[in-house]
Design an enzyme around this catalytic site. Structure first.
Site, PDB file in Angstrom:
ATOM      1  N   GLY A  96       0.842  -1.193   0.000  1.00 21.47           N
ATOM      2  CA  GLY A  96       0.000   0.000   0.000  1.00 21.47           C
ATOM      3  C   GLY A  96       0.874   1.239   0.000  1.00 21.47           C
ATOM      4  N   CYS A  97       0.356   2.302   0.549  1.00 23.59           N
ATOM      5  CA  CYS A  97       1.075   3.572   0.597  1.00 23.59           C
ATOM      6  C   CYS A  97       2.349   3.431   1.421  1.00 23.59           C
ATOM      7  CB  CYS A  97       0.162   4.646   1.204  1.00 23.59           C
ATOM      8  SG  CYS A  97       0.981   6.242   1.392  1.00 23.59           S
ATOM      9  N   PHE A  98       3.467   3.918   0.880  1.00 23.66           N
ATOM     10  CA  PHE A  98       4.731   3.770   1.607  1.00 23.66           C
ATOM     11  C   PHE A  98       4.789   4.604   2.875  1.00 23.66           C
ATOM     12  CE2 PHE A  98       6.800   6.227  -2.196  1.00 23.66           C
ATOM     13  CZ  PHE A  98       6.151   7.401  -1.874  1.00 23.66           C
TER      14      PHE A  98
END
Length: 175
Positions: free
Chosen positions: A9-11
């Site tokens: 997902g989003c880092f």
């Protein structure tokens, strides 16, 4: 020291979680697994580069075992969601592990098997050879610490940080 490159997902969320763990010496947000050299965030967000938002997590195995780093990865995101995490949709948000060598590949495969047991099957995490890793723009590095009141951080990152802190309390770094 060992470095794992992981995408879930989003880092920003992965970065925030791993920075809370004792023995983690560095976390770098970046892009890997794609076809475009030195991509920008804006380009990766289009979903046309095949890159994943990922983190390179460097840690000291004498302080935190590799299995804990990997089990935390499968705790902080839902590895059953294909090419997404919650509202973040696209191949850039895929669940993936990028192995640097055969030893890492075996460790990652074992972690995927453990995750399948924990999640009741259906894990879609991709296992990919590590290619070039491109450091993301500076404003993405340690984003959560720099933007603790940002809406996405409060709604998405904080619950993930709390979940990992609870599950792996013995490895949480002192504040």
């Amino acid at each position: 020291m060992q470095t794992f490159v992981l995408a879930g997902g989003c880092f920003w969320c992965l970065d925030a979680v791993y920075r809370t763990l004792r023995g983690v010496t560095d976390v770098v947000s970046g892009y890997t697994g794609g076809t475009v050299a030195d991509p920008s965030y804006e380009l990766v967000c289009t979903g046309t580069t095949d890159h994943a938002e990922a983190v390179a997590v460097t840690f000291d195995e004498t302080v935190i075992p590799a299995d804990i780093i990997l089990d935390a990865f499968f705790t902080l995101h839902d590895p059953r969601q294909l090419n997404r995490q919650g509202a973040d949709v696209g191949t850039q948000y895929r669940s993936a592990m990028f192995y640097a060598d055969e030893e890492q590949k075996k460790l990652f495969q074992a972690a995927i098997e453990r995750a399948n047991d924990i999640w009741g099957g259906g894990v879609v995490t991709q296992l990919e050879p590590l290619g070039p890793f491109y450091r993301a723009e500076e404003y993405h590095q340690d984003f959560f610490a720099k933007n603790p009141g940002q809406g996405y951080c409060l709604a998405v990152a904080v619950p993930k940080v709390n979940k990992v802190r609870k599950a792996f309390a013995e490895y949480v770094a002192a504040a």
